[in-house]
Design an enzyme around this catalytic site. Structure first.
Site, PDB file in Angstrom:
ATOM      1  N   CYS A   1     -10.154  -5.133   0.533  1.00 44.38           N
ATOM      2  CA  CYS A   1     -11.260  -4.171   0.527  1.00 44.38           C
ATOM      3  C   CYS A   1     -12.160  -4.436  -0.683  1.00 44.38           C
ATOM      4  CB  CYS A   1     -10.726  -2.742   0.524  1.00 44.38           C
ATOM      5  SG  CYS A   1     -10.191  -2.164  -1.100  1.00 44.38           S
TER       6      CYS A   1
ATOM      7  N   CYS B   1     -10.642  -3.702  -4.110  1.00 40.61           N
ATOM      8  CA  CYS B   1      -9.623  -4.674  -4.536  1.00 40.61           C
ATOM      9  C   CYS B   1     -10.251  -6.001  -4.927  1.00 40.61           C
ATOM     10  CB  CYS B   1      -8.576  -4.858  -3.440  1.00 40.61           C
ATOM     11  SG  CYS B   1      -7.470  -3.431  -3.348  1.00 40.61           S
TER      12      CYS B   1
ATOM     13  N   CYS C   1      -4.027   0.552  -2.529  1.00 41.33           N
ATOM     14  CA  CYS C   1      -3.891  -0.695  -1.763  1.00 41.33           C
ATOM     15  C   CYS C   1      -2.761  -1.560  -2.321  1.00 41.33           C
ATOM     16  CB  CYS C   1      -5.189  -1.491  -1.838  1.00 41.33           C
ATOM     17  SG  CYS C   1      -6.519  -0.848  -0.802  1.00 41.33           S
TER      18      CYS C   1
ATOM     19  N   ASN D   1       0.839  -1.195   0.000  1.00 44.25           N
ATOM     20  CA  ASN D   1       0.000   0.000   0.000  1.00 44.25           C
ATOM     21  C   ASN D   1       0.880   1.253   0.000  1.00 44.25           C
ATOM     22  OD1 ASN D   1       0.624  -0.828   2.686  1.00 44.25           O
ATOM     23  ND2 ASN D   1      -1.076   0.328   3.536  1.00 44.25           N
TER      24      ASN D   1
ATOM     25  N   GLU E   1      -2.904  -4.685  -3.100  1.00 44.81           N
ATOM     26  CA  GLU E   1      -3.381  -5.519  -4.204  1.00 44.81           C
ATOM     27  C   GLU E   1      -3.324  -4.749  -5.524  1.00 44.81           C
ATOM     28  OE1 GLU E   1      -4.784  -4.953  -1.297  1.00 44.81           O
ATOM     29  OE2 GLU E   1      -6.023  -6.611  -0.598  1.00 44.81           O
TER      30      GLU E   1
ATOM     31  N   GLU F   1       0.257   5.177   0.661  1.00 44.15           N
ATOM     32  CA  GLU F   1      -0.680   6.209   1.086  1.00 44.15           C
ATOM     33  C   GLU F   1      -0.209   7.585   0.631  1.00 44.15           C
ATOM     34  OE1 GLU F   1      -1.215   5.535   5.307  1.00 44.15           O
ATOM     35  OE2 GLU F   1      -2.343   3.682   4.917  1.00 44.15           O
TER      36      GLU F   1
END
Ligand code: THU
Length: 129
Positions: free
Chosen positions: A84, A87, A51, A40, A53, A42
């Site tokens: 999530c 994803c 993310c 991830n 993924e 940010e």
């Protein structure tokens, strides 16, 4: 699946998560046996974060591969970290319903599900015919 979990754990170390302090690593295997990993990333503008993924999928596409046959995701969480919703849809774009998705914790907990279990009733290209 152990090698994918190891790859996800290794790339997790590179996560950029200064806002959530929640580092995630993901790794996927393609039909031809290649492994791609992502973490991830940010951003101070929070919605711009991505993310783990998504990073792994971007690396796969950048390399010209398109077919996922297995996925692993790992985080330091109390229970195996679920992908999530976004994803789940991203994985389903490149993975069949029976593809295994391993969710793991850094302390060793594991939970394996399929793409269909992650995203029941998925929207796919068939609905656009
Ligand atoms: N995150 C992932 O990278 N993958 C998941 O499956 C769950 C959430 C990240 C996004 C954000 O950087 C942090 O975890 C907290 O939501």
């Amino acid at each position: 699946m152990d090698d994918l979990i190891a790859a996800a754990a290794a790339v997790r170390e590179n996560a950029h998560a200064p806002y959530s302090n929640f580092k995630v690593g993901a790794a996927l295997r393609t039909r031809d046996g290649q492994v791609f990993a992502g973490c991830n990333v940010e951003n101070v503008a929070f919605p711009e974060g991505t993310c783990a993924e998504a990073g792994a999928i971007a690396a796969m596409c950048a390399a010209g591969a398109r077919e996922i046959v297995a996925v692993a995701v790992i985080a330091d969480s109390p229970a195996p970290v679920p992908c999530c919703g976004g994803c789940r849809q991203k994985i389903a774009e490149f993975a069949g319903a029976d593809v295994p998705v391993m969710m793991a914790t850094t302390s060793g907990a594991r939970r394996q599900v399929t793409v269909a279990e992650l995203l029941p009733g998925a929207f796919d290209a068939g609905f656009m015919k």
